[in-house]
Write a protein that holds these residues in place. Structure first.
Motif, short mmCIF file in Angstrom:
data_model
loop_
_atom_site.label_atom_id
_atom_site.label_comp_id
_atom_site.label_asym_id
_atom_site.label_seq_id
_atom_site.Cartn_x
_atom_site.Cartn_y
_atom_site.Cartn_z
N THR A 129 45.77 63.87 22.39
CA THR A 129 45.04 62.80 23.07
C THR A 129 46.00 62.07 23.99
OG1 THR A 129 45.52 61.07 21.44
CG2 THR A 129 43.64 62.52 20.98
N GLU A 130 45.50 61.04 24.64
CA GLU A 130 46.30 60.30 25.61
C GLU A 130 47.52 59.63 25.00
OE1 GLU A 130 42.06 60.48 27.12
OE2 GLU A 130 43.04 60.10 25.19
N SER A 131 47.54 59.47 23.69
CA SER A 131 48.67 58.83 23.03
C SER A 131 49.84 59.78 22.76
CB SER A 131 48.23 58.19 21.71
OG SER A 131 47.75 59.18 20.82
N GLY A 166 42.12 68.72 33.41
CA GLY A 166 42.26 70.09 32.96
C GLY A 166 41.81 71.04 34.05
N LEU A 167 41.45 72.25 33.68
CA LEU A 167 40.96 73.24 34.65
C LEU A 167 39.52 72.91 35.03
CD1 LEU A 167 42.41 76.40 32.90
CD2 LEU A 167 43.17 75.46 35.09
N THR A 226 38.82 66.18 30.42
CA THR A 226 38.58 67.49 29.82
C THR A 226 37.29 67.42 29.03
OG1 THR A 226 39.79 66.92 27.79
CG2 THR A 226 41.07 67.92 29.58
N ALA A 227 36.65 68.58 28.83
CA ALA A 227 35.45 68.64 28.01
C ALA A 227 35.81 68.32 26.56
CB ALA A 227 34.82 70.02 28.11
N PRO A 228 34.83 67.85 25.77
CA PRO A 228 35.13 67.43 24.40
C PRO A 228 35.67 68.52 23.49
CG PRO A 228 33.01 66.56 25.11
CD PRO A 228 33.45 67.54 26.15
N GLU A 229 35.31 69.79 23.75
CA GLU A 229 35.73 70.88 22.88
C GLU A 229 36.50 71.92 23.68
OE1 GLU A 229 35.50 71.10 19.67
OE2 GLU A 229 34.29 69.30 19.34
N PRO A 230 37.82 71.81 23.77
CA PRO A 230 38.60 72.84 24.49
C PRO A 230 38.47 74.18 23.78
CG PRO A 230 40.06 71.39 23.25
CD PRO A 230 38.69 70.78 23.17
N ARG A 273 45.50 71.84 23.89
CA ARG A 273 44.22 71.52 23.25
C ARG A 273 43.91 70.04 23.44
NH1 ARG A 273 42.74 73.45 17.05
NH2 ARG A 273 40.47 73.23 17.22
N ALA A 274 43.82 69.61 24.69
CA ALA A 274 43.60 68.21 25.02
C ALA A 274 42.13 67.84 24.87
CB ALA A 274 44.07 67.92 26.44
N VAL A 275 41.87 66.66 24.31
CA VAL A 275 40.51 66.16 24.15
C VAL A 275 40.39 64.80 24.85
CG1 VAL A 275 40.11 67.40 22.00
CG2 VAL A 275 41.06 65.09 21.92
N PRO A 276 39.18 64.45 25.32
CA PRO A 276 38.99 63.22 26.12
C PRO A 276 38.73 61.99 25.26
CG PRO A 276 36.95 64.45 26.06
CD PRO A 276 37.95 65.26 25.27
N ALA A 277 39.65 61.65 24.40
CA ALA A 277 39.46 60.52 23.50
C ALA A 277 39.18 59.23 24.28
CB ALA A 277 40.68 60.35 22.60
N GLY A 278 39.92 59.01 25.36
CA GLY A 278 39.76 57.79 26.14
C GLY A 278 38.41 57.70 26.82
N LEU A 279 37.96 58.77 27.44
CA LEU A 279 36.66 58.76 28.11
C LEU A 279 35.53 58.52 27.13
CD1 LEU A 279 36.74 61.62 30.80
CD2 LEU A 279 36.42 59.17 31.19
#
Length: 302
Positions: A129-131, A166-167, A226-230, A273-279
């Protein structure tokens, strides 16, 4: 609103420009090497050059600045000279824009300054995540310095947001624009082991997220776009075959990618495996959260 955009001719910049104009907003394109004039779509333009001083008066009356410009990561083989260009174009360009925001008589209320999930480096199958901290490879160091270059605007009280993208799933450009033709001809397949995570986002969701952070006065700092599920490259390959009704039997081993692409291949075979926790925390709703929806959205625009 009046929104200034660098990189307005690129995939994201041009789509954002159309989105803003369609909703009645005004767009100021910050362009390089052209005569400033009003474009056929009704947008205005002004000249700028990364590394040179941008007259703060250019930003008079601007509510938001979206800074997207920079040398393409995958446009050329990574020679030492091109790596220098990648770094210089991002850091000098961001510093130029941020300083103009800071010196404006009435600063814009937000600077959205692009970044990328390359910030994290290769993280394997660990969710990030962003952290999470920056990685230690070339792209990670570029992203960290790229974000830091926006500091003059932040010190001046401008709200700064860094979309770590992301892509982007689009048939019209970017990395995915090069994948679609290969898969259509039945030449698509996994890259490297196929087990590496690819953080993706549908182009319409990326534009909607940019609009969301521009409008939300309480959002600042880095955000994973990024989408919620990479998914892994193997899973994305299967989805491409499923949606395009093509075989996906081809596979390109990592050593072959390295031979053809050099160091840039690390970004293809590396995993994030980044997820959009902030969004998600900020209340953003994805309309194409899954890969099938993202691919269909991309194909429907053709």
């Amino acid at each position: 609103m009046r929104v200034a955009i660098t990189g307005s001719t690129g995939l994201i910049g041009s789509t954002l420009t159309r989105s803003l104009l369609a909703d009645g907003h005004r767009v100021l394109r910050l362009t390089r090497g052209r005569t400033a004039a009003r474009a056929a779509d009704g947008s205005e333009s002004a000249l700028w050059e990364p590394g040179a001083r941008l007259d703060p008066a250019v930003l008079a009356g601007v509510d938001a600045v979206v800074h997207l410009a920079g040398a393409g990561i995958g446009d050329r083989r990574w020679t030492s000279a091109y790596k220098d260009e990648i770094r210089r174009s991002r850091i000098e360009g961001t510093r130029t824009v941020a300083q103009a925001c800071a010196e404006a008589a009435v600063p814009p209320r937000v600077l959205v300054s692009a970044s990328a999930t390359g910030y994290y480096g290769d993280t394997g199958d660990r969710v990030v995540t962003e952290s999470d901290p920056a990685g230690d490879d070339f792209l990670a160091s570029v992203c960290a310095d790229w974000e830091a270059a926006a500091a003059p605007a932040e010190r001046a009280g401008v709200r700064v947001v860094h979309p770590r993208t992301g892509l982007v799933v689009s048939a019209d450009g970017g990395a995915w624009g090069k994948l679609f033709p290969l898969f259509r001809f039945g030449l698509g397949g996994r890259l490297g082991s196929g087990d590496q995570y690819w953080p993706f986002i549908a182009l319409p969701d990326h534009i909607a997220a940019l609009r969301h952070v521009i409008d939300s006065d309480d959002i600042a700092g880095p955000l994973n776009f990024t989408a919620p599920e990479p998914l892994t490259n193997r899973e994305i390959t299967r989805a491409m075959g499923r949606i395009l009704h093509r075989p996906t039997l081809a596979a390109v081993p990592a050593f072959a990618l390295r031979t053809v692409l050099g160091e840039f291949s690390d970004g293809i075979t590396g995993s994030c495996r980044a997820v959009p926790a902030g969004l998600l925390k900020a209340g953003f709703t994805f309309r194409q959260p899954g890969i099938d929806e993202a691919l269909r959205a991309a194909l429907s625009r053709r």
